[in-house]
Structure formats: structure tokens, C-alpha cells
Design a protein around this motif. Sequence first.
Motif, short mmCIF file in Angstrom:
data_model
loop_
_atom_site.label_atom_id
_atom_site.label_comp_id
_atom_site.label_asym_id
_atom_site.label_seq_id
_atom_site.Cartn_x
_atom_site.Cartn_y
_atom_site.Cartn_z
N TYR A 6 0.84 -1.20 0.00
CA TYR A 6 0.00 0.00 0.00
C TYR A 6 0.87 1.25 0.00
O TYR A 6 0.61 2.21 -0.72
N TYR A 7 1.93 1.24 0.82
CA TYR A 7 2.82 2.39 0.89
C TYR A 7 3.50 2.65 -0.46
O TYR A 7 3.53 3.78 -0.95
N GLY A 8 4.03 1.60 -1.06
CA GLY A 8 4.72 1.77 -2.33
C GLY A 8 3.80 2.21 -3.45
O GLY A 8 4.16 3.06 -4.28
N SER A 9 2.58 1.67 -3.46
CA SER A 9 1.62 2.06 -4.52
C SER A 9 1.18 3.51 -4.37
O SER A 9 0.91 4.19 -5.36
N LYS A 10 1.14 4.01 -3.11
CA LYS A 10 0.81 5.42 -2.90
C LYS A 10 1.93 6.32 -3.43
O LYS A 10 1.67 7.39 -3.99
N CYS A 11 3.16 5.89 -3.24
CA CYS A 11 4.29 6.65 -3.79
C CYS A 11 4.24 6.67 -5.32
O CYS A 11 4.47 7.70 -5.96
N MET A 12 3.93 5.52 -5.90
CA MET A 12 3.80 5.40 -7.35
C MET A 12 2.69 6.30 -7.87
O MET A 12 2.84 7.00 -8.88
N SER A 13 1.57 6.29 -7.16
CA SER A 13 0.42 7.11 -7.55
C SER A 13 0.75 8.59 -7.51
O SER A 13 0.36 9.35 -8.40
N PHE A 14 1.49 9.02 -6.49
CA PHE A 14 1.86 10.43 -6.37
C PHE A 14 2.78 10.85 -7.51
O PHE A 14 2.64 11.94 -8.07
N LEU A 15 3.72 9.98 -7.86
CA LEU A 15 4.71 10.33 -8.88
C LEU A 15 4.15 10.31 -10.29
O LEU A 15 4.42 11.21 -11.09
N PHE A 16 3.35 9.30 -10.60
CA PHE A 16 2.95 9.08 -12.00
C PHE A 16 1.45 9.09 -12.25
O PHE A 16 1.02 9.01 -13.39
N GLY A 17 0.65 9.16 -11.17
CA GLY A 17 -0.79 9.13 -11.34
C GLY A 17 -1.38 7.83 -10.83
O GLY A 17 -0.74 6.77 -10.91
N ALA A 18 -2.59 7.90 -10.29
CA ALA A 18 -3.23 6.74 -9.64
C ALA A 18 -3.43 5.57 -10.59
O ALA A 18 -3.40 4.41 -10.17
#
Length: 461
Positions: A380-392
Motif C-alpha cells: 500500500y505504501y509503495g503504490s501510494k508513492c507510485m500514484s503520487f509520482l505518476f498518477g493513480a
Amino acid sequence: MKELDLIIGKMASYAWGLPLLILLIGGGLYLLFRIRFLPFRYLGHAIAVLRGKYDSESDAGEITHFQALTTALSATVGMGNIAGVAVAIAVGGPGAVFWMWVSAVIGMSTKFFTATTAIMYRGKDSEGKIQGGPMYFIVEGLGKKWKPLAILFSISGLVGALPVFNVNQLKQALNDILLKPAGLYHGFSSDMLIGIVLAIITSLVILGGISRISKTASKLVPAMVLLYFVMVLFILGAYIEQVPVYLKLIFTEAFSASLFQGDTFLGGALGGLILLGIRRGAFSNEAGIGTAPMAHGAAKTNEPIREGLVAMLGPAIDTLIICTLTALAILVTGVWESSDANGVSLTATAFENGIPQIGKYALLLCIAVFSISSLFSYSYYGSKCMSFLFGAKYKSYYIYFYIASILIGATTSLSMMINLIDTFFALMAIPTMIATILLAPKVIIEAKRYFSNLNATKKID
């Protein structure tokens, strides 16, 4: 592979140098004294909030206070408590435990500030959903010009949130406790099979998002913490005469560092011991690193201070209670001196000595649940970082990368995995602590308002 191991080890040592120590410990002490220990006076209220007394379905957020804490704990209560403590004692002796305690007390204050800030300055992702965490409170609280810090945190989080250390140690526990004694261990193929099974189990939960992760964690974590607590109490009861001896040794060795066997720091063994304890404490409770605020930022509440108080309980449960139990089990059984084992294997040896025949298997059950539940939260933490950087819409790509990394963790060395995560934890801590310190005055104003209203309400009642 050895050269890569050495390079990553040097990266970790450099990342966890004096500047980061000052930022984490100095920053944490600043926050603690700046708020004058105020949140510590409301631990009873924190427990009431945790029990759901103030829950409201109309509040913004996705999960309850209890689910937020158990989700955060499912990431921190795991190999940091079982293997990380063993690593600390194997290298630093009993004195390392004291500096882990120091890290925990300071970490309670840090967690209060980071979780409160995560609620105060929630942002929205590209899909318009409310999100919390360091990357959001940096941008929302400090402004767009600070976005490079948020990007640094998120990039570091993509690696720091990988489950490689937990997987590595769960693999080691399964091999040492179950497969090797039964003659079923076949080297790389066995490690890969463990990795595949863990990848499948993890996939079934994490593809359901934070709601499924939090519900799973809220059921698994409390039961395993209780089982672990009971087992260690049994061991301490069997070696009761040794408990006061080692409690005293923890304090005396904390300042003499006569048993420290690691790299020196600031020119001496004591400096190296302090750094070891702080580093392992931070790995255990993650205070100041920035992962837990992502879970707490999803809590259903319109009162930021409430979530800060709940979050503050995390380091107390994680480090002051569970890490101390692990440390005492290793110390009183004497395996820290008589065994060449390290990491989870050392803890398993202690449980085997303390509870003959069944101890190591019960520990394996706890290790498995703690490790697997941590796999859910870190995704969950990593996917939130990914979402912030590149979009959900791209966060699913991280999930696939995350699942693949489970296989890497299952087939590589302990030192490489622990140094890799340590390095990126350090990089995550830099933006988290800088933003938290800068936003601290606003948190203090909010805390005084909340506690003043709370006290007024009590007087009326």
C-alpha cells in the motif's frame, strides 16, 4: 554478488551517518520538548479513541482509527522486532536494547507529529481521492516549491517499501525451523518455491486495496501479538532469575559498549552502539521514516490530533513492548553468547531453548503472520508513492513489481536486503523529518486547541 553486497553496505553506512542521526534524534527531541510532552499526558484518551469511542462514519477517510494503527503495526511489528533485535544484540550486545528504547520514546513524539500532519494536510490523487502521507503534507502544508522533497520521498519509498527483508527472514525461518530439520531443503529451488507461495498469498490480499489490507491486518496482528507475548512470558518465567541480571546489563552496557563488535562511529564504540540501536529502533518502529503516516492518513477522522495520539501508541507497542520481549528472550536463554546464529535464527534458537519441542514452531507461526501481514501494508505504501509520482492509474504497475520483488527477497542474502532497505529508509526520513519540523508549530496550535476543548468538555460532564 559479493561486490554488490559491499556497495550496498557502504551506501547504508553513508546514509545513516551523523546528519541523519541529528535529524532523527535531534529533530525528535526538538518535537518532544517543543510540545512539552503534552500528548504523553493523554495516553488514556488515545486508548479511548483507538477503541472507537469517537468514530464517525461521516468523517473523511477510508478506515477506522483501530484499522489505521493495526495496518501501520502490521508493517512495523514483524522482522524488525524478531530479526532486527537479534541483529542488534549479535553486533552490539545487551546495550543496544537501551538505545532502541531511546529511539522508541523519541519516536512516539515523532509519530504524533507525522500522523497529525498527515490528517491536517491531506491531499488528493489524480483520481480525486483523499490521500495522506509525507508526500502530500509536504506539498499541501509547505507549498508547491517544496515538491522536490515530496518527489525524493516518493522515489525512495518505491524501494524502501519493498518487502525484501521480511521475505528474506521468513524464508530463513522456514528453512531453519521446518525444512532443513525435515531434510526437505533443496537450496535455491526451495527458496524460490517459498517466494512463489508468498507472492501468491500477497497478491490475493493487496489487489483488494487498503480496505481489504486493513481488515486483514486488524484480525491477524492483535492475535499474533498476544500469542508472542504469552510465549515470551513463559520463557522469562523459566529463566526468572536471569531477568534482573540482564535488565541491569542493558543499562550498564548502554554506556560502556564493552561488548560492541561493529563499526565505530564518531571515533568510538559507544558512538557505534548508539547508532546501531537508533538504526534498528527506527527500522522496527519506523518513526520519522514516513511510512506509517500513509496508513494513518487514511483514517476516518476530522480531528487530526486524535490520529496523532493513536499513532503515538505504535512505537510503544512495537519497540518498548515487543522488541523488549524479544531481547529478553535472547538474553536470558544465553543464546546471544553461545550461538553463532544471527537474525531470525538467533531468536528461533532462544525460543527452542526456552520452550523445548514446540517453541520454535510457535515462533514460526508468529513470524509467518507478522511477515505476511507486513507484505500487505508495504504494498500500500509503495503504490501510494507510485500514484503520487505518476498518477493513480499507474499504481497497479507497482503492485506487479512489488510481487516480483518477493522472489528477489527469497533468494538473496540477509546483509544485502537489510542494507538496501536501511539505505532507502534513510532517504525517506530526510524529507519526512524536514517537513514535520517545519510544520510543527501548526501542529502545536492544533493540539492546544483540541486538548483545551477536551478538558472543557470533561468539566461540563
